[in-house]
Design an enzyme around this catalytic site. Structure first.
Site, short mmCIF file in Angstrom:
data_model
loop_
_atom_site.label_atom_id
_atom_site.label_comp_id
_atom_site.label_asym_id
_atom_site.label_seq_id
_atom_site.Cartn_x
_atom_site.Cartn_y
_atom_site.Cartn_z
N HIS A 1 -75.29 15.90 -44.13
CA HIS A 1 -74.62 15.00 -43.17
C HIS A 1 -75.41 14.96 -41.88
O HIS A 1 -75.63 16.00 -41.26
CB HIS A 1 -73.20 15.50 -42.85
N TYR B 1 -62.88 14.60 -37.32
CA TYR B 1 -61.97 15.46 -36.57
C TYR B 1 -61.06 14.51 -35.79
O TYR B 1 -61.54 13.75 -34.96
CB TYR B 1 -62.74 16.36 -35.60
N PRO C 1 -61.09 27.64 -37.50
CA PRO C 1 -62.10 26.91 -38.28
C PRO C 1 -62.53 25.54 -37.69
O PRO C 1 -63.38 24.88 -38.27
CB PRO C 1 -61.43 26.72 -39.64
N LYS D 1 -67.62 27.43 -37.84
CA LYS D 1 -68.60 28.45 -37.46
C LYS D 1 -68.50 29.77 -38.21
O LYS D 1 -69.45 30.56 -38.22
CB LYS D 1 -68.46 28.77 -35.95
N TYR E 1 -72.83 22.14 -33.03
CA TYR E 1 -72.35 21.91 -34.40
C TYR E 1 -73.42 22.21 -35.44
O TYR E 1 -73.14 22.84 -36.46
CB TYR E 1 -71.85 20.47 -34.54
P1 RFL Z 1 -65.19 37.49 -46.29
O1 RFL Z 1 -65.62 36.22 -46.92
O2 RFL Z 1 -63.77 37.64 -45.88
O3 RFL Z 1 -65.57 38.64 -47.31
C1 RFL Z 1 -65.11 39.96 -47.17
C2 RFL Z 1 -65.11 40.62 -48.53
O4 RFL Z 1 -64.71 42.00 -48.39
C3 RFL Z 1 -63.78 42.31 -49.39
N1 RFL Z 1 -62.97 43.45 -48.94
C4 RFL Z 1 -63.14 44.71 -49.38
N2 RFL Z 1 -64.01 45.24 -50.26
C5 RFL Z 1 -63.92 46.57 -50.48
N3 RFL Z 1 -63.02 47.39 -49.88
C6 RFL Z 1 -62.13 46.89 -49.00
N4 RFL Z 1 -61.25 47.70 -48.41
C7 RFL Z 1 -62.17 45.50 -48.71
N5 RFL Z 1 -61.47 44.69 -47.89
C8 RFL Z 1 -61.97 43.45 -48.04
C9 RFL Z 1 -63.01 41.03 -49.61
O5 RFL Z 1 -62.37 41.00 -50.88
C10 RFL Z 1 -64.12 40.00 -49.49
O6 RFL Z 1 -64.73 39.74 -50.73
O7 RFL Z 1 -66.05 37.82 -45.00
P2 RFL Z 1 -67.59 37.44 -44.61
O8 RFL Z 1 -68.52 37.78 -45.73
O9 RFL Z 1 -67.80 38.01 -43.27
O10 RFL Z 1 -67.60 35.84 -44.51
C11 RFL Z 1 -66.89 35.18 -43.51
C12 RFL Z 1 -66.37 33.84 -44.02
O11 RFL Z 1 -65.66 34.05 -45.24
C13 RFL Z 1 -65.46 33.13 -43.02
O12 RFL Z 1 -65.93 33.30 -41.71
C14 RFL Z 1 -65.36 31.62 -43.30
O13 RFL Z 1 -64.70 31.37 -44.51
C15 RFL Z 1 -64.60 30.91 -42.17
N6 RFL Z 1 -64.44 29.46 -42.39
C16 RFL Z 1 -65.46 28.56 -42.16
N7 RFL Z 1 -66.68 29.03 -41.81
C17 RFL Z 1 -67.72 28.17 -41.66
O14 RFL Z 1 -68.81 28.60 -41.32
N8 RFL Z 1 -67.60 26.81 -41.88
C18 RFL Z 1 -66.42 26.27 -42.25
O15 RFL Z 1 -66.35 25.07 -42.48
C19 RFL Z 1 -65.29 27.15 -42.37
N9 RFL Z 1 -64.10 26.66 -42.74
C20 RFL Z 1 -63.22 28.96 -42.84
C21 RFL Z 1 -63.08 27.54 -42.99
C22 RFL Z 1 -62.17 29.79 -43.15
C23 RFL Z 1 -60.99 29.26 -43.59
N10 RFL Z 1 -59.98 30.17 -43.92
C24 RFL Z 1 -59.31 30.20 -45.18
C25 RFL Z 1 -59.81 31.36 -43.11
C26 RFL Z 1 -61.91 26.98 -43.43
C27 RFL Z 1 -60.85 27.83 -43.71
C28 RFL Z 1 -59.57 27.19 -44.15
C1 PHB Z 2 -64.24 22.22 -44.77
O1 PHB Z 2 -64.86 21.32 -45.36
O2 PHB Z 2 -63.55 23.06 -45.38
C2 PHB Z 2 -64.29 22.32 -43.29
C3 PHB Z 2 -65.11 21.45 -42.60
C4 PHB Z 2 -65.17 21.52 -41.20
C5 PHB Z 2 -64.43 22.48 -40.53
C6 PHB Z 2 -63.61 23.38 -41.25
C7 PHB Z 2 -63.54 23.29 -42.63
O3 PHB Z 2 -64.48 22.56 -39.18
#
Ligand code: RFL
Ligand code: PHB
Length: 397
Positions: free
Chosen positions: A76, A205, A297, A301, A389
């Site tokens: 994008h 957005y 989110p 980031k 971004y």
């Molecule tokens: P994770 O992905 O949470 O992975 C952590 C892992 O540790 C495990 N764990 C354990 N393992 C062993 N012993 C324990 N006691 C443990 N406790 C936990 C877990 O099972 C898991 O496998 O952390 P990590 O690797 O730091 O990654 C971070 C990302 O997952 C997170 O920041 C993003 O998903 C946030 N996020 C977004 N980030 C972006 O960069 N771009 C996006 O568009 C974006 N959209 C989002 C998001 C997060 C969302 N939610 C659900 C919070 C959209 C949403 C809706």
């Molecule tokens: C997504 O595609 O899940 C998404 C995109 C942009 C955001 C957060 C989540 O800021």
């Protein structure tokens, strides 16, 4: 009976942070073991982030795990902001000297990294129970856990907590050695995946008096959408009709554009929070990704900050093992946090500018609209949005 083994770096968590760190270390000849509480299937199915910054894409490409991302990811070169029924485009590439983002699901990144670690003979212990860090005050920390009915102990030089916000590693740091910064927002996002072709190519957005909405996608056939809701709400209160009604109302523009409606295949509520723990290190324990910081989110980031932490940390560990220097490790927290705080600021700003706050009065509403007008209406404003971004530079040691 306890089964004892040894490695150089013991990593807790097989999310994007832990998996990428293990892979980058492997490319530099450094041995690691990942201990993960959940199953491989669970890790590969967790639907979360979707936007990869240009630096994240570069890192995955250079590390040899970008092949499917380049094939299936959607590049994008801009995104839109909708407010007062009008669309306003932020041209990422024109404003940042050609940079862009790629929409590719986090679970796809996780699948690619797991496949590559296993193909390279990497050691990932899924389904680990009762994971605990021991000997944190000594120079020989250990990771202990139950696996397949056997108690295991891994001795290592360093433990890296990549175990997300609810993990166990951050809590190992004595309270007087860590400071936390926290903000809980008075709303959440209801996120859905829908079998509907995205009605436009770029993300939207939307600011609306009924609340925020976000239009995103996963493939040419699947739309990803979010709608601001009450933090105490339950997804069960949202019928498909209610979801499509709110999304259409909040995203639609006066030129007649609206999202395509389709069958909803996944539905969940995400709370919104900003959180930072500093420093991201205590003795031989280091934190990376969501274990140390989370963002709402709205700025996309979270995963990208996890990746930049790991880039800095892998370089610091490489300096330790190749040059016997702790210089990089000593500077890790300071360098990583400088970028983390800027990601926190951007996510907080996007969140503040776009959501409906229950405590807001008509004056605040006008301030938000004036801010949106300014940021989308001036080249300086759009450039600020665009450079944040696509991702700010990653400082390397
Ligand atoms: P994770 O992905 O949470 O992975 C952590 C892992 O540790 C495990 N764990 C354990 N393992 C062993 N012993 C324990 N006691 C443990 N406790 C936990 C877990 O099972 C898991 O496998 O952390 P990590 O690797 O730091 O990654 C971070 C990302 O997952 C997170 O920041 C993003 O998903 C946030 N996020 C977004 N980030 C972006 O960069 N771009 C996006 O568009 C974006 N959209 C989002 C998001 C997060 C969302 N939610 C659900 C919070 C959209 C949403 C809706
Ligand atoms: C997504 O595609 O899940 C998404 C995109 C942009 C955001 C957060 C989540 O800021």
């Amino acid at each position: 009976m306890t089964q004892r083994t040894k490695t150089q770096v013991a990593i807790v968590g097989a999310g994007p942070a832990g998996l990428l760190l293990s892979h980058l270390l492997h490319l530099n000849g450094i041995e690691s073991v990942i201990v993960e509480a959940k199953s491989r299937e669970y890790c590969e199915a967790r639907v979360r982030a979707g936007v990869l910054e240009h630096g994240t894409v570069d890192c995955l490409t250079q590390a040899g795990v970008g092949e499917r991302l380049h094939r299936e990811g959607l590049r994008h070169s801009g995104f839109e902001m909708h407010f007062r029924g009008q669309r306003h485009r932020v041209a990422l590439d024109e404003l940042t000297g050609g940079k862009a983002i790629v929409v590719y699901g986090q679970q796809e990144v996780v699948k690619d990294l797991i496949a590559r670690r296993l193909a390279d003979g990497g050691d990932i212990r899924f389904d680990a129970d009762r994971v605990a860090v021991q000997g944190i005050e000594s120079d020989s920390p250990r990771l202990c856990f139950d696996h397949g009915g056997i108690t295991q102990e891994i001795a290592c030089d360093y433990v890296i907590g990549c175990d997300g916000f609810h993990g166990i590693c951050r809590a190992q740091i004595p309270a007087n050695q860590i400071k936390t910064y926290d903000r809980i927002y008075p709303f959440a996002w209801l996120g859905i995946l829908a079998e509907a072709p995205p009605a436009q190519h770029e993300l939207i957005y939307a600011h609306h008096e009924r609340g925020f909405a976000l239009f995103s996608m996963r493939s040419p056939k699947v739309t990803r959408l979010y709608v601001q809701c009450d933090p105490n709400d339950s997804a069960d209160n949202w019928s498909d009709d209610r979801i499509w009604g709110e999304l259409t109302l909040r995203l639609a523009t006066d030129d007649g554009w609206r999202p395509n409606v389709g069958s909803i295949i996944q539905k969940s509520i995400t709370p919104m929070r900003s959180f930072v723990a500093a420093p991201m290190r205590y003795r031989r324990l280091f934190l990376a990704g969501d274990a140390a910081h989370i963002v709402p989110p709205t700025g996309a980031k979270g995963m990208n900050l996890a990746v930049s932490d790991v880039i800095v940390l892998s370089r610091a560990l490489e300096m330790f093992y190749k040059q016997a220097s702790t210089h990089g490790l000593d500077r890790y927290s300071e360098i990583a946090l400088r970028r983390v705080w800027k990601g926190e600021r951007f996510s907080w700003h996007m969140t503040s500018m776009l959501h409906n706050f229950p405590e807001h009065d008509p004056f605040h509403e006008q301030m938000q609209l004036a801010e949106l007008d300014y940021y989308t209406g001036s080249v300086a404003g759009r450039t600020t949005l665009a450079e944040n971004y696509v991702g700010l530079p990653i400082e390397v040691i």
